[in-house]
Design an enzyme around this catalytic site. Structure first.
Site, PDB file in Angstrom:
ATOM      1  N   HIS A  97       0.737  -1.403  -0.238  1.00  0.00           N
ATOM      2  CA  HIS A  97      -0.212   0.224  -0.193  1.00  0.00           C
ATOM      3  C   HIS A  97       0.497   1.714  -0.015  1.00  0.00           C
ATOM      4  CE1 HIS A  97      -3.404   2.236   0.046  1.00  0.00           C
ATOM      5  NE2 HIS A  97      -3.205   3.117   1.541  1.00  0.00           N
ATOM      6  N   TYR A 117       4.565  -0.074  -2.804  1.00  0.00           N
ATOM      7  CA  TYR A 117       3.800   0.242  -4.234  1.00  0.00           C
ATOM      8  C   TYR A 117       5.151  -0.771  -4.732  1.00  0.00           C
ATOM      9  CZ  TYR A 117       0.914   4.011  -4.336  1.00  0.00           C
ATOM     10  OH  TYR A 117       0.291   5.589  -4.690  1.00  0.00           O
ATOM     11  N   HIS A 173      -9.835   3.966  -0.814  1.00  0.00           N
ATOM     12  CA  HIS A 173     -10.546   3.447   0.967  1.00  0.00           C
ATOM     13  C   HIS A 173     -11.270   1.712   0.317  1.00  0.00           C
ATOM     14  CE1 HIS A 173      -9.591   5.101   4.623  1.00  0.00           C
ATOM     15  NE2 HIS A 173      -8.666   5.258   4.075  1.00  0.00           N
ATOM     16  N   ASN A 174     -10.327   1.239  -0.121  1.00  0.00           N
ATOM     17  CA  ASN A 174     -10.999  -0.233  -0.880  1.00  0.00           C
ATOM     18  C   ASN A 174     -10.785  -1.395   0.210  1.00  0.00           C
ATOM     19  OD1 ASN A 174     -10.557   0.879  -3.283  1.00  0.00           O
ATOM     20  ND2 ASN A 174      -9.107   0.233  -3.424  1.00  0.00           N
ATOM     21  N   ARG A 187      -7.568  15.806   3.182  1.00  0.00           N
ATOM     22  CA  ARG A 187      -5.788  16.930   3.476  1.00  0.00           C
ATOM     23  C   ARG A 187      -5.320  16.518   2.553  1.00  0.00           C
ATOM     24  NH1 ARG A 187      -8.489  13.374   7.263  1.00  0.00           N
ATOM     25  NH2 ARG A 187      -6.826  11.418   7.304  1.00  0.00           N
ATOM     26  N   ASP A 240      -0.343  15.107   5.419  1.00  0.00           N
ATOM     27  CA  ASP A 240      -1.915  14.366   6.041  1.00  0.00           C
ATOM     28  C   ASP A 240      -1.370  13.483   6.863  1.00  0.00           C
ATOM     29  OD1 ASP A 240      -2.017  13.224   3.798  1.00  0.00           O
ATOM     30  OD2 ASP A 240      -4.034  12.734   4.874  1.00  0.00           O
ATOM     31  N   GLU A 245      -3.721   5.741  12.436  1.00  0.00           N
ATOM     32  CA  GLU A 245      -4.342   6.165  11.727  1.00  0.00           C
ATOM     33  C   GLU A 245      -5.637   7.029  12.406  1.00  0.00           C
ATOM     34  OE1 GLU A 245      -4.856   3.995   7.602  1.00  0.00           O
ATOM     35  OE2 GLU A 245      -2.471   3.386   8.685  1.00  0.00           O
ATOM     36  N   SER A 246      -5.575   7.983  12.681  1.00  0.00           N
ATOM     37  CA  SER A 246      -7.305   8.461  13.886  1.00  0.00           C
ATOM     38  C   SER A 246      -7.250   9.561  12.479  1.00  0.00           C
ATOM     39  CB  SER A 246      -6.649   9.114  14.829  1.00  0.00           C
ATOM     40  OG  SER A 246      -6.078   8.531  15.757  1.00  0.00           O
ATOM     41  N   ASN A 291      -2.674   6.930  -7.641  1.00  0.00           N
ATOM     42  CA  ASN A 291      -2.452   5.355  -6.658  1.00  0.00           C
ATOM     43  C   ASN A 291      -2.577   4.324  -6.647  1.00  0.00           C
ATOM     44  OD1 ASN A 291      -3.365   5.224  -3.198  1.00  0.00           O
ATOM     45  ND2 ASN A 291      -5.117   4.768  -4.375  1.00  0.00           N
ATOM     46  N   SER A 293      -4.030   0.114  -5.589  1.00  0.00           N
ATOM     47  CA  SER A 293      -4.330  -0.903  -4.830  1.00  0.00           C
ATOM     48  C   SER A 293      -4.199  -2.021  -5.062  1.00  0.00           C
ATOM     49  CB  SER A 293      -5.896  -0.238  -4.271  1.00  0.00           C
ATOM     50  OG  SER A 293      -6.066  -1.241  -3.725  1.00  0.00           O
TER      51      SER A 293
END
Length: 731
Positions: free
Chosen positions: A34, A37, A97-98, A118, A271, A315-316, A540, A542
């Site tokens: 993730h 890569y 966000h799978n 962010r 972020d 990861e808040s 990105n 995934s």
């Protein structure tokens, strides 16, 4: 997931000792697929990312692109002079966000929106638009509907609460997403040269400030969780890895960020997303060639007795890491208090290693560049899929037309986008439901009231999506088609492509056939974007989107932006007063089409045009003509769906084509044009592409389709009922 033995040996050799538990977990997350890569980076060099418009390309939280002056906005980017770009910049980023959206569709999707916003803030930009591309299992399945409703609600609640309009995107249903849906979200921001910030640390001695919400235990191990296949117990066992969003804090963070940028208080920013504080802070200093000294005890926390590992990797949401000069720290704290946000000075940029202490004990002491960039790449086998042979069904024309128009993939998505506030921010000139959204981009500079005043007059067109039927049939050709379709969407509204970002989704890359399909979509997307002279400026990846149900289709979501002078564009709705033309070359095959999906059979994937850049530029030119009354691209569902979508209660179409292939062919790069000057359209496309006369627009609100010697007639009300399958089913 745990640190692989080969990685542990490499890390131990580099450190000269065994890693501490905190270090081992930090490496596990930052060296995960993730974040690092490892399977895809060897392929990503295929993308062309440079151009006069590219200010910052791949590698930062978001790309930065210069917007052309209004007088040059209609000129293709390849023909535009460097001095024709304005001082206004947009940022463009995309994230997935799978896995979280399968485990918890509401929070998974909501925090996906929060994360990409962010990323925009960290570049010193103000977010002005969102685009979401969503992929689920068969629509008829109850579980798919549960995920679909939860994801849409999560995006809606979060996006609406933070005041960022969701203006574009796509929704697709395919059986192979049943065990692993995809949620891909793109964001466009607005900034300029003076306000621009990067994620590259600037100077040793500057302070590192954690700004925003308090740190809790949610999202622990999210990066490693996103790098493994989902199993049948994921919805219960992996719930702690899903972050929980707070959109009201995000809204405060957006406004606080504006204030910080206005006062020039931020030297660099990142972020907190994958791998939390450890990921953000180590990557920030590594990019600048520095180290860091961090005291984890200083982090403001919302839960008692958190240990070093939890503080480092949680990861808040709604948190940022800022580099701030020592003399500006007090002012940053004052702004945090004003917006009721937390603020902790957690350490400083240094010349040495990346170190973290907790309760006076060193828990991390590593070379930041090795941590951020040292993951070894994977060398994987790839097997190309076999091409399909032609085996067309003998289907009843009337049933086929109704089946394709009412398919959830081609049916109206109004139920989705009506839940999004797509007009907040008063920039949305063309709303969702058309080929592309158009945002008003005005001059930046000064305070926000000045920036929102009428200025540059450049329209920014936005299109986002993919087509799993296409890439299942032919990963390489399907990905080329995805790029061309997004460019055609933009051109149909009179805009020319400016730049794009991609979200490359695939299954388990350790399976040669899956990796072969993934390699196909990378190469296909890169080739077509290069042919279009459209730089891919970020993105990105995934992978490991695999479950008990099997791998997902290779899915290359592309978010593309283009520009035009002004904000007006022809609608995707007939006026009833012009002649109907089909511009662009047909592919003469039905591979990957909704028609074959519904009726059965197989076929080769359509051949795409050899001159896509000229084709797209000409479509845009024709769309800007005063004689053009309506435009709509031909893609999902073919000409049958395009005409159904153009239909209104007061305007219809009387159209004739040769056969079912002509009616259901989904070759992109084609547009239906309603015009009062058909000869000028033919002249514009002379030597570029075919122009076919389809028939006339009518004033009776009826669609009449003649195919060979058969005719199908559908009124506007009947078409609307067919296309409302999503709300009719869900209600």
């Amino acid at each position: 997931m745990s640190l692989p033995e080969s990685d542990r040996e490499l890390i131990t050799a580099e450190l000269g000792r065994e890693p501490t538990p905190a270090e081992a977990n930090l490496f596990e997350n930052l060296w995960s697929e993730h974040c690092a890569y490892r399977s895809s980076r060897p392929l990503l060099g295929a993308f062309h990312s440079a151009g006069e418009q590219v200010v910052i390309g791949p590698g930062d939280d978001a790309a930065v692109i210069a917007v052309p002056e209004p007088a040059a906005a209609d000129t293709p980017a390849a023909e535009r002079d460097p001095d024709e770009y304005s001082e206004t910049y947009i940022t463009l980023g995309i994230e997935s966000h799978n896995h979280p959206s399968y485990v918890d569709p509401y929070d998974g999707a909501a925090t996906g929106v929060g994360g990409i916003v962010r990323d925009t803030l960290s570049m010193g930009a103000y977010p002005i638009a969102l685009a979401d591309s969503l992929y689920f299992g068969d629509f008829e399945r109850e579980h798919s509907q549960y995920l679909f409703e939860g994801v849409v609600e999560g995006i809606s609640d979060y996006g609406n609460s933070i005041g960022v309009p969701t203006v574009a995107g796509s929704v697709d249903f395919h059986a192979d997403y049943e065990g692993n849906p995809l949620v891909n979200v793109a964001c466009v921001g607005l900034t300029d040269e003076e306000r621009l910030v990067t994620a590259e640390a600037q100077q040793a001695g500057n302070k590192l400030v954690l700004f925003g919400n308090a740190t809790g235990r949610d999202g622990l191990g999210g990066a490693s969780f996103a790098s493994e296949d989902l199993d049948e117990d994921a919805e219960t066992e992996d719930r702690p890895a899903v972050q929980v969003g707070d959109p009201y804090s995000e809204k405060l963070l957006i406004e606080a960020s504006e204030t910080l940028i206005d006062e020039n208080l931020v030297q660099s920013a990142r972020d907190l997303g994958a791998a939390g504080l450890g990921g953000a802070s180590s990557e920030l200093v590594a990019k600048g060639g520095f180290g860091a000294e961090i005291e984890l005890d200083r982090v403001h926390q919302r839960e008692p007795n958190m240990n070093a590992l939890e503080i480092l990797l949680a990861e808040s949401q709604e948190r940022m890491c800022y580099e701030v000069t020592p003399e500006d720290v007090d002012r940053v704290a004052e702004i945090a208090e004003r917006f009721d946000l937390g603020c902790s000075v957690i350490g400083e940029v240094s010349e040495g290693n990346y170190t973290c202490t907790f309760e006076d004990e060193v828990v991390v002491d590593v070379d930041p560049e090795f941590l951020a960039e040292g993951a070894p790449m994977n060398d994987l086998d790839a097997v190309d899929p076999e091409p399909a042979e032609r085996d067309l069904p003998d289907a009843d024309l009337n049933e086929a037309v109704e089946s394709v128009i009412s398919n959830p993939n081609t049916a109206s998505k109004r139920w989705v986008y009506r839940q999004y506030d797509h007009e907040v921010g008063v920039r949305t000139a063309m709303k969702p439901g058309d080929d592309a959204a158009i945002m008003a981009i005005r001059e930046t500079g000064g305070d926000r009231a000045d920036r929102d005043a009428d200025g540059s007059g450049t329209g920014l067109a936005i299109s986002s999506g993919a087509n799993p039927n296409w890439t299942s049939a032919d990963p390489h050709g399907g990905a080329r088609a995805v790029a061309l379709e997004n460019a055609t969407n933009i051109a149909a509204k009179g805009a020319v492509p400016l730049a794009a970002v991609d979200c490359l989704n695939g299954g388990n890359p350790e399976k040669p056939d899956v990796y072969g399909g993934f390699k196909g979509i990378v190469d296909g997307l890169a080739e077509m974007c290069s042919d279009l002279s459209t730089p891919v400026v970020g993105g990105n990846v995934s992978l490991y989107n695999d479950s008990e149900a099997g791998p997902i289709p290779p899915t290359p979501t592309l978010a593309m932006v283009g520009t035009k002078a002004g904000y007006d564009a022809p609608p995707a709705a007939l006026s009833g007063e012009g002649e109907l033309l089909l511009v662009g070359d047909a592919g003469d095959s039905l591979g990957g089409s909704e028609y074959l999906n519904a009726a059965g059979g197989s076929d080769a994937f359509p051949t795409l045009p050899e001159n896509p850049a000229d084709l797209v530029a000409t479509i845009a030119e024709v769309a800007r003509a005063e004689s053009t009354l309506a435009t709509h691209d031909v893609s999902h569902g073919g000409l049958a769906v395009t005409l159904a979508e153009l239909l209104t209660a007061d305007a219809g179409a009387d159209v004739a084509v040769d056969d079912a292939v002509a009616l259901f062919d989904e070759t992109p790069g084609r547009v239906v044009v309603e015009t009062t000057d058909p000869e000028s359209v033919r002249e514009a496309f002379d030597g570029v592409a075919a122009v076919e006369s389809l028939g006339e627009a009518t004033a009776d609100g009826e669609l009449s389709l003649t195919v060979g010697d058969e005719t199908v007639k559908l009124g506007a009300e009947a078409v609307a009922e067919l296309r409302d399958v999503i709300p009719e089913t869900l209600e």
